[in-house]
Design a protein around this motif. Structure first.
Motif, mmCIF file in Angstrom:
data_model
loop_
_atom_site.group_PDB
_atom_site.id
_atom_site.type_symbol
_atom_site.label_atom_id
_atom_site.label_comp_id
_atom_site.label_asym_id
_atom_site.label_seq_id
_atom_site.Cartn_x
_atom_site.Cartn_y
_atom_site.Cartn_z
ATOM 1 N N TYR A 414 0.828 -1.210 0.000
ATOM 2 C CA TYR A 414 0.000 0.000 0.000
ATOM 3 C C TYR A 414 0.862 1.260 0.000
ATOM 4 O O TYR A 414 1.580 1.553 0.968
ATOM 5 C CB TYR A 414 -0.935 -0.007 1.202
ATOM 6 N N ASP A 415 0.773 1.992 -1.096
ATOM 7 C CA ASP A 415 1.508 3.249 -1.197
ATOM 8 C C ASP A 415 1.102 4.235 -0.110
ATOM 9 O O ASP A 415 1.910 5.066 0.324
ATOM 10 C CB ASP A 415 1.266 3.893 -2.568
ATOM 11 N N ILE A 416 -0.163 4.168 0.337
ATOM 12 C CA ILE A 416 -0.645 5.139 1.309
ATOM 13 C C ILE A 416 0.148 5.073 2.611
ATOM 14 O O ILE A 416 0.373 6.089 3.271
ATOM 15 C CB ILE A 416 -2.158 4.938 1.575
ATOM 16 N N MET A 417 0.634 3.877 2.981
ATOM 17 C CA MET A 417 1.439 3.762 4.193
ATOM 18 C C MET A 417 2.743 4.530 4.047
ATOM 19 O O MET A 417 3.192 5.206 4.981
ATOM 20 C CB MET A 417 1.720 2.290 4.517
ATOM 21 N N ARG A 418 3.338 4.449 2.855
ATOM 22 C CA ARG A 418 4.584 5.188 2.634
ATOM 23 C C ARG A 418 4.328 6.686 2.643
ATOM 24 O O ARG A 418 5.146 7.462 3.146
ATOM 25 C CB ARG A 418 5.206 4.731 1.314
#
Length: 598
Positions: A414-418
């Motif tokens: 998940y890109d959102i975590m980064r």
């Protein structure tokens, strides 16, 4: 009315401090009950409505008053042995927080009554009714077996309790009366003290109890009156009860310096409307982010408890993904929650967030505002919007919380975590007790690669002092990253993004139709694929009484008793990808009783 005045004053930091309040909260399972701390007392007061009745034309409400001392305080020696044992029991603080539902326990610490009378001619009377001393005699003494031998704890005919109730109750009453004077913008116009006979009690080892008059001590009533009518008539005091009460003509001189005589509260730094006083102090804003199940609400509970103990008022704006807002139910009663459901603050509900902040600032004038975003929110999208509120808020931190056990897997998917890590200035690796040391170290390296300037802290159960994170005055170094669009469109906001379906993530609600078995529920949740990111809700479990809070993230299930007083419907919210399959079989799976092990 006493409860309303106490709550109102405690929303005003300068006034509550000057009057002498040092913290207050509603009892989680009995919200009409309050616990409070005041200056110069180490213990905790409890207030709970006991009776409400019509006496003639007057409405009369009576509140029971309790004082729960610190076990190390010398005053504990004046209480009964039963109270002393209760104070040293491991459950003391838990029972204290919900004292109205532990009636026998609470009665050990009862010190008096507060009575409010409202007459139809716009007159109000506030009274403290408490004995000078409350005495209990152990007729045959009290012995106990300690360290293998019988020891005498109270000699025959000695005092098991000799409690100075009036002296304990008066400091609380003085601050309460001063709070009413401030709220009314008017000092009381009459004072009267009355006395009547009080009894002392005795008991023997068979449990027989007797009562007789105590010639040395009386039951005292300190009464204050307000008149609100236009003609300003002098208030009159109706009889307290049918007993014979004598008036103390020397009372006025003893209370010449009482706080209630000055409703202006000299030296207070705040009023109900700070702007009219020219006060520029702004609430500090913390943007709290982190992926689903990382522990944001748990951290927030600790943050609130820390600030409440220091007389700081915290307002929370929560954004839940899914149709049911559970987290606000778990946080308690002593602060404001403005929920923003069904959508993501970072995308579709920017305008609602601004409105919520405006409402909270106007209604509560908090010291802190915490915006707890969904686990799928990109805080970068909020920064430009929040900057428009800089005349009303002091931006303090973007705080990101990570689950030490599952974060490395989530970061791969998940890109959102980064994005959440990259924009944060303060990063908490939570649940480190559940993860191996190499796993935590690898996560720290990933965080440093994504955000070399973020301050990283390790926590268990989200428990860490805000001073460690933000400094004593919340003036730690700030780093606001350049906003990165959440990916909803090329510009980030060209179309609605209510549930982040572009990540393949959605939320669904399941309502049970049959009785749930605890073991079957735990087994079902632990067997869910990692694409089910979060399950949370309220359920009833087999033969267990009451509702239970269910919290699941991959590899972990927590079931704890629901402490609210309402009775909401059962539900579980599933958040993740490909939810159709687990939802199709959950009803049968959790309703099956597992076979007992051979």
């Amino acid at each position: 009315m006493p409860r309303a005045a106490m709550m109102r004053i405690n929303f005003i930091p300068g006034v509550r401090q000057r009057l002498g309040w040092r913290g207050m909260r509603a009892c989680p399972q009995a919200p009409m009950g309050l616990t409070a701390r005041i200056e110069d007392r180490t213990g905790i007061y409890g207030l709970y409505p006991s009776t409400e009745q019509q006496v003639g034309k007057e409405g009369v409400a009576t509140f029971s008053l309790f004082y729960f001392p610190e076990p190390e305080d010398d005053i504990i020696n004046a209480y009964s042995l039963a109270a002393g044992f209760a104070a040293y029991d491991a459950s003391y603080l838990d029972r204290l927080r919900d004292f109205p539902i532990h009636t026998e326990f609470a009665q050990l610490f009862h010190i008096g009554e507060i009575e409010v009378r409202l007459a139809p001619d716009d007159q109000l009377t506030l009274s403290l009714i408490a004995p000078q001393r409350d005495r209990t005699i152990a007729v045959e003494g009290i012995t106990a077996r300690l360290h293998g031998t019988h020891q005498t704890l109270v000699e025959p005919g000695g005092l098991d309790q000799d409690l100075p109730c009036h002296d304990l109750a008066y400091p609380f009453f003085e601050i309460l009366a001063a709070s009413l004077a401030y709220a009314f913008e008017q000092a009381p116009t009459a004072l009267q003290c009355e006395q009547t006979d009080h009894v002392k009690r005795g008991f023997d080892t068979a449990g027989e109890v007797w009562q007789k008059l105590d010639p040395e001590h009386t039951l005292d009533a300190l009464r204050l009156g307000w008149t609100f009518s236009a003609n300003g008539s002098h208030p009159t005091f109706a009889p307290i009860d049918p007993r014979e009460w004598s008036r103390d003509s020397n009372a006025a001189a003893r209370y010449e310096q009482a706080k209630w005589w000055n409703p202006m509260v000299p030296g207070a730094r705040h009023s109900m409307d700070k702007s009219t006083m020219g006060i520029e102090e702004k609430p500090k804003l913390i943007l709290l982010t982190g992926f689903l199940g990382a522990g944001k609400t748990t951290y927030l509970s600790h943050f609130i408890e820390h600030q409440a103990a220091r007389n700081q008022f915290v307002a929370i704006i929560q954004n839940e993904i899914g149709e049911k807002g559970l987290d606000a139910r778990l946080l308690g009663q002593h602060y404001a929650v403005e929920e923003i459901d069904e959508g993501c603050v970072c995308c579709t509900l920017i305008d609602n967030l601004t409105a919520a902040i405006d409402l909270i600032c106007q209604s509560y004038q908090p010291d802190f505002i915490v915006v707890e975003t969904t686990g799928l929110a990109n805080p970068a999208n909020l920064l430009s919007e929040l900057s428009e509120l800089e005349d009303r808020l002091e931006f303090s931190s973007v705080t990101c919380i990570l689950d030490a056990l599952n974060a490395n897997i989530g970061l791969e998917t998940y890109d959102i975590m980064r994005d959440q890590i990259a924009v944060a200035d303060t990063i908490l690796i939570n649940k480190v007790d559940l993860a191996a040391a190499p796993q935590v170290e690898a996560l720290k390296q990933t965080i440093h690669h994504l955000n070399p300037f973020g301050r990283v802290h390790l926590t268990t159960d989200g428990d860490i002092s805000p001073r460690t994170l933000y400094g004593v005055n919340f003036e730690g170094p700030q780093k606001i990253a350049a906003p990165t669009p959440c990916g909803c469109s090329h510009d980030g906001h060209e179309h609605h993004c209510a549930t982040h379906h572009h990540y393949g993530i959605s939320s669904k609600i399941w309502h049970p139709s049959r009785q749930i078995e605890k073991d079957a529920l735990e087994a079902f949740l632990l067997a869910l694929p990692p694409t089910v990111l979060r399950v949370k809700g309220l359920v009833r479990l087999g033969q267990e009484n009451g509702l239970w809070v269910c919290q699941h993230v991959p590899n972990s299930v927590q079931l704890t008793r629901y402490r609210g007083t309402d009775a909401p419907a059962e539900f579980l919210v599933f958040i993740g990808e490909d939810l159709e399959e687990p939802l199709a079989r959950v009803d049968d799976a959790v309703s099956v009783r597992l076979a007992a092990p051979a």
